[in-house]
Each structure stands twice: as structure tokens, then as C-alpha cells.
Design a protein around this motif. Structure first.
Motif, mmCIF file in Angstrom:
data_model
loop_
_atom_site.group_PDB
_atom_site.id
_atom_site.type_symbol
_atom_site.label_atom_id
_atom_site.label_comp_id
_atom_site.label_asym_id
_atom_site.label_seq_id
_atom_site.Cartn_x
_atom_site.Cartn_y
_atom_site.Cartn_z
ATOM 1 N N UNK A 1 28.871 74.012 135.556
ATOM 2 C CA UNK A 1 29.805 74.152 134.435
ATOM 3 C C UNK A 1 29.993 75.650 134.158
ATOM 4 N N UNK B 1 33.741 74.161 140.711
ATOM 5 C CA UNK B 1 33.142 74.418 139.395
ATOM 6 C C UNK B 1 33.945 73.692 138.309
ATOM 7 N N UNK B 2 33.227 73.108 137.333
ATOM 8 C CA UNK B 2 33.883 72.497 136.179
ATOM 9 C C UNK B 2 34.105 73.580 135.122
ATOM 10 N N UNK C 1 35.251 75.026 131.796
ATOM 11 C CA UNK C 1 35.518 74.463 130.471
ATOM 12 C C UNK C 1 36.960 74.786 130.080
ATOM 13 N N UNK D 1 27.316 71.395 123.897
ATOM 14 C CA UNK D 1 27.375 69.939 123.687
ATOM 15 C C UNK D 1 27.923 69.244 124.926
ATOM 16 N N UNK D 2 28.922 69.861 125.548
ATOM 17 C CA UNK D 2 29.526 69.252 126.731
ATOM 18 C C UNK D 2 28.540 69.212 127.900
ATOM 19 N N UNK E 1 25.748 66.757 127.347
ATOM 20 C CA UNK E 1 26.148 65.347 127.416
ATOM 21 C C UNK E 1 26.189 64.828 128.845
ATOM 22 N N UNK E 2 26.043 65.732 129.784
ATOM 23 C CA UNK E 2 26.212 65.368 131.190
ATOM 24 C C UNK E 2 24.868 65.050 131.849
ATOM 25 N N UNK E 3 24.719 63.828 132.308
ATOM 26 C CA UNK E 3 23.466 63.425 132.958
ATOM 27 C C UNK E 3 23.765 62.872 134.329
ATOM 28 N N UNK E 4 23.906 63.742 135.309
ATOM 29 C CA UNK E 4 24.331 63.305 136.632
ATOM 30 C C UNK E 4 23.256 62.460 137.308
ATOM 31 N N UNK E 5 23.688 61.476 138.024
ATOM 32 C CA UNK E 5 22.734 60.680 138.805
ATOM 33 C C UNK E 5 23.007 60.862 140.294
ATOM 34 N N UNK E 6 24.166 60.365 140.744
ATOM 35 C CA UNK E 6 24.478 60.487 142.179
ATOM 36 C C UNK E 6 25.327 61.717 142.464
ATOM 37 N N UNK E 7 25.645 62.478 141.450
ATOM 38 C CA UNK E 7 26.736 63.418 141.577
ATOM 39 C C UNK E 7 26.545 64.578 142.560
ATOM 40 N N UNK F 1 29.551 65.941 145.168
ATOM 41 C CA UNK F 1 30.367 67.110 144.838
ATOM 42 C C UNK F 1 30.219 68.205 145.880
ATOM 43 N N UNK G 1 28.670 60.044 134.251
ATOM 44 C CA UNK G 1 27.479 60.833 133.909
ATOM 45 C C UNK G 1 27.590 61.470 132.531
ATOM 46 N N UNK G 2 28.754 61.356 131.931
ATOM 47 C CA UNK G 2 28.994 62.060 130.671
ATOM 48 C C UNK G 2 28.755 61.143 129.472
ATOM 49 N N UNK G 3 27.781 61.503 128.645
ATOM 50 C CA UNK G 3 27.461 60.695 127.460
ATOM 51 C C UNK G 3 27.564 61.559 126.219
ATOM 52 N N UNK H 1 30.325 65.591 120.704
ATOM 53 C CA UNK H 1 31.417 66.333 121.317
ATOM 54 C C UNK H 1 32.813 66.135 120.723
#
Lengths: 199, 199, 199, 199
Positions: C109, C138-139, C141, C178-179, C182-188, C192, D182-184, D188
Motif C-alpha cells: 500500500x 502497488x495499491x 491510496x 485504517x485502510x 483493515x486488510x488481512x490477506x490470505x491467498x493474496x 499479486x 481480504x478487506x474488513x 473506514x
């Protein structure tokens, strides 16, 4: 030198319309040029839709505007920044005009101006506005003027009262007119049009 | 007409260098113009750093390139797309050149070319490459040529062998030369330079 | 949450370095996060040159920065606008980093900030700065803060004293944290990275 | 996960509509997600005009689309490149949607796709399409897919038959779904909406 001028906004009394009138005043007073001013409100056109083009044809308003574009050496457009980019009105116009063959835009010179209440004056929108015109073969003048804090830069009579901005408009009009006047094409238009029509 | 040409890449044998040589051949064969070719490898400069500029000064390599730019009417640059944008080599050069006063770039004409192994030919990079030049007052030619699938478009001798791409290079060189030749500035350079030096 | 912060400028005492420190203060005071601050001056790298990469290798400074990038969840970069576009320093860094495999940037991010003496605060440069990062996966914002009239917005102690700008920096840091939180990657990450490595 | 999908083109049978349907198939088959598909032809709206907004109000079609946007976590849009930039249809939609308060777009995730007969697949248009969405606070996914040579990539049944392009669509749908999943968000939406409403 024939110059077509218009604003990339529809609202009566829009700041862009005031600014393009200001450019017209500078053209007349400093160079004796009477710009051909068009109000897009007088040329209503729908959102671009290939179905309309194929079933009904290119709208008459667009064909009339294409004639006025073709008749000019150069264009002066003042256009707002909408959501960081080109005004959707102006992009719609370019998308319609690009369907007229041969291209009325190819080989024209273009000066871009903007005004906005923000500190940047809408300059971000102008940079995005260059692109579709350049894709259509337009020589967009590298210099642009973006008038910031437009609500105070223009007086109640709708005229630009901020001296610094007035000076910038005068200087850019002088430079643009000199640039267009210096251009004496001989073999050019045909070549350019053929490039612009390539996929 | 004096044309300075170079590639926005450093690697010996880069495709951009091959492409700009191709443009040079077209200039010579079709218009009798010998381009002034520069290899940026012969002008080493560091990453832009205001500390260097203030403590040591603008690098000699940049000052020498500025002289060659100033001596030309027009530039032809072939430049790669790096990460969707302008080549960092070329952006570094523009950032250094923009520190030379008066601006060597203001008022020049520029033709941009690219070649890449991809299907888009690096055209995305070219659109980003326009911006800093335009910000420096350069008249960037609206038409550009991006040669796709460059690994097969160029022969083993380093010359462009793809006929369609050759034709496009020839046509754009013709149109660019005609455009620059048609321009006879009288009052322009001073005006433009003063615009370009404004903050 | 690990955040790497740096400025896209080299000069000691640059406004961009002051601004990124301001972001660091907001991270610490409002969220208890100690940013990993890097000064690019400590990581000297040459202009990007494929010959260097192939004959000598990617510079150690870049490999060390790549490790710091890889170690972070998110980046905060304050960067100047040079000639209407991305800082050449930062573009050079991205071009070098993009040569490190697997990509250290993919999936990170990024929050972008700028400050400049102009009325636009360098926002135009920020929009161009997004592109090569996004091209590297890249994400970035969507919200950004550009501090205008930086010579008065920052006090003599190098801290941001303009209240309106301070408030904007605080708000954007809150929203960005906050953004990212909030991100909880699992397979990501694997997916990517594979996308980013495609030509 | 609720995904709204539509094309940035109006023509019945447009390639963009075919491509977004392809994305819908991938969503269903690979992730069991039924996208909420909208055809902009069913939501006729005029060119953006502040006079219409102030005298008549925001068109009902826009308000209905705003509800569908608001109801979704994420958007998937396939959109053509017109004149090197964003489709004027899509820009008009964004300009109208940006007038709805609170912003229906702020904080949404967006995946962009394109297809075109050209070798670049319309990727240049996609990069311009990102901007107004990002200006409205949308998290535009960095990866995008542009399908080149669309006339042969799609079969006569309107389905994507080119295997390489199919694979790319599948991979990007997987990556996008994983990213959104993945986003919770906790705190936000309020923050982001307030940022997006700032001038």
C-alpha cells in the motif's frame, strides 16, 4: 487568422465562459482579431453512442460545429476540471468530432485555459484535456493558463479583475498568436490528416 | 533545419538507439537532412540532486547537451517505456536541462518515437514522456510512432525490417519535417522563453 | 503494521523530507506507529542503465532498499513535482526496484504526499507519480495531500505550522492506517506477485 | 461480496459488454459470485450540465445507478479507449455520480478491463480511466487486463475464445476477489467519505 473559441462547460455564466470571453477581449484589443465564439449550449448533443451514429447518424449540431472547427486555424478553449480530469462535455464533443471524416481537428492549433475556485486553478484537468486533442492530431500549445481562486479573480461584471491573471492571459494570447502566425504550411494538411485517420 | 536526435536509453545496442538511427536514415534519404546524433552514454550525469546543483553546479555533460539542444530547431527522441511511464534516464535529463537558464528546450519542436517487444510498442510511455517536455515549453508533435513486437520488427543488422513500421516512420518524418519547415518565427522565441521561465 | 517512509528528493532539508517527517509524527502520536524512515541520500544509485545491470548487477543500495520495502506493509512517500511530472529521483528508484525479482513493490500500500511553493502544492506531480507504482502492482491510496505555499506552511523549525494542512495530514494518515489495518490477506501475495511479474 | 459490473459503452453488442460478461462468467464459475450487471443503455442520462442539475435535479437514472453502486463492495468495468482517453460515456457517468452526496463511489474497489482491435488493447484508455475514479476516492486495482486484437479474440458467440486472454481474465478476477475479500473495514467508510467530500 481565424480563431474559434468556446468553453468546455454548458452552464450559463460558467467561469470557463467568462474566461474564454476574456481571451476574446485580449485577441481583439491586442491583435485586432475577432474570435468566432461558440456556446456549446446552442449545439445540444447526446452522450456518445455508436448506435446513434450507425442508426441515425452524427448529430447535426456536431456537423455544424465541425464546420466551424474546419473553418478556423486555431482554437481557444477554456474548460473546467471535473473529478481531476477533462470535462465530460468536452470529451463527449471530441469523441463525436472524431467520427467526422476527414478529421476537422487534425492540424489545428489549440490554446487551453481554465479557471477554478481551487488553488491549482484546474491545471490538472487541462493536462488531461490535452490528450484526446493530441490523439486527434491537434497541436496543443505547451503553455496554458489556469486561474486559481476564480471566485475572487473575476469581478461581479464577469470580467477578470485579478491583475496577475490578466497579465498571464495577455502574455499567453500574445505568444499563441505569434506561434500560429509564424506557421505557413505548404504540404502539411494532407499529410497530417492522413496520419490522424490511421487507426 | 537542424535536428538533434538521441535515445532516452543508455544501453549500447538498445532498440531505442536503433529506432532513432532509423529516423536519421529517413531524414537523410527523404529530406537531405543530417541529424546531429547524440549518445547519452557519452554525457554521463548523476541522478538529479539540488545539493549537487547548489554546491558543485550543473554537470558539464548537461551544459554540453544544453548547447546542442539550443543549436537545434527540433529534436527527435526514441525512448523506452519503463514501468508504464517515461524512461528515468530521459526524465533525469529533462530535470537537469530545466535548471539551465535561459531554457534550452523552450520553443523547440519534438518528435517522439518508441519501440518495444510488447503489442503496444511503448505508446503508454510516450504519452507520459510528452508531459515534462510540454511543461518546459516544447511543441511536442501530436503524432507519434510506437513500433510493436520490436524483437521481430528489427533485423539482425539492427535496421527496421518490418515494412508497415518503416512506412509509418517515413510518413511521420515527412509530416514532422513539413511542420517544422512551415514555421517561421519572428517575435516568438523571447515570448516563449519568458513564459517557460515563469514558476 | 510496518510502514516505510521516505522522500522522493535528495537535498538535505528538502520540503518533501520535512513533510514525510510530519507524516511520521502523525503516525506516532495518533497511532503509536514508528515509521521506518529512509533517506535516499544514504542509498546512492546511478541513473538506470541496463548495461550496469547486466555487467555489474543491480546496485547494493537498491538491493538494501528493496529489503526495507519488502519488510514493510505500506509506504508513505512525499515527493516533489519536477517539470509537471514525477521526480526523476523517484522514477529512477522505481525503475531500479522493478528489476529486483520477485518484485518488492507488488501488493504494497502507498500513500503519496507533496508540498511545493506553488498554489497547487505539486498535486500534478503526484498524479504522475502514481503510475509507475501502480504498474508495479502497488495499491496507491486514492486520496493524497498536496501542501501549497510550502514556504509559509512550514515554520522555521521545519515543522508544518499551517493548521489546515496539519489537519489534512492527520486525516489522511488516519484514513490510510485504517485502510491498511483493515486488510488481512490470505491467498493474496502469491497471486499479486505473479501478476506483477507478467510482461 | 457484492459486485456491480457494467461496460463504459452504450452500443448493443459492444466488445466491452462482451468482456464484462466474460468477467461475470469467471466470477460465477471460479468464485460462486453472481455479479449485479447493469447496461448503461437502460439508464439514459444527458451530457453533464450544471443548469440541469440546478434547475431540474440529478437525473433519476443517475440516482438509480448511485443506489446500485452504493449497494456494492466492488465494481468491475470494461471500457473502451476513445481518442487515447477515457470513454466519454463513462466520464459523463462519473461526473454525474460525483454530484450525488454522500459519494456513492468513495471507498469502493474497482477492477478495470478493456478490449480493442488494436495491439495495445485499449490500455492507454484504461490509465486515463483510473483518474476520475481515484479522484472520487475509489481504490482502483493496480492490475488491469487489456485484450488486444479483439475482433479475433472473441468468437462469433461473443465469448472470449483466445486462451491467453481468458487466462489473464481468470487470474485477475482471482486476484481482485482475493483482494476485496481480504478487506474488513471497521472505522473506514466514514473517514473515507469525509475525505472524498473535501473540495
Amino acid at each position: 487568422m481565424k480563431i474559434l473559441s468556446f468553453a468546455g462547460a454548458l452552464r450559463a455564466g460558467s467561469i470557463s465562459k467568462q474566461l474564454v470571453q476574456e481571451a476574446g477581449r485580449a485577441l481583439l484589443e491586442r491583435h485586432g482579431i475577432v474570435a468566432d465564439y461558440a456556446d456549446l449550449k446552442d449545439y445540444p448533443f447526446p452522450v456518445y453512442d455508436t448506435d446513434i451514429e450507425q442508426n441515425i447518424g452524427i448529430p447535426d449540431s456536431i456537423l455544424q460545429l465541425a464546420l466551424r472547427v474546419r473553418d478556423a486555424n486555431a482554437l481557444i478553449i477554456a474548460s473546467p476540471e471535473y473529478n481531476g480530469g477533462i470535462s465530460s462535455v468536452l470529451k463527449t464533443l471530441v469523441d463525436w468530432l472524431s467520427r467526422v471524416k476527414p478529421s476537422p481537428l487534425a492540424g489545428k492549433f489549440l490554446l487551453l485555459l481554465s479557471a477554478s475556485p481551487s488553488g491549482s486553478g484546474g491545471v490538472l484537468g487541462l493536462w488531461h484535456t490535452r490528450v484526446p486533442f493530441e490523439a486527434c492530431g491537434v497541436h496543443v500549445f505547451p503553455h496554458m493558463v489556469a486561474v486559481p481562486r476564480a471566485q475572487t479573480a473575476f469581478g461581479q461584471d464577469g470580467q477578470l479583475s485579478d491583475e496577475k491573471s490578466q497579465k498571464k492571459v495577455n502574455e499567453i494570447i500574445d505568444a499563441f498568436v505569434a506561434h500560429v502566425a509564424a506557421h505557413h504550411p505548404i504540404h502539411l494538411p494532407k499529410k497530417e490528416a492522413s496520419l490522424a485517420n490511421q487507426p
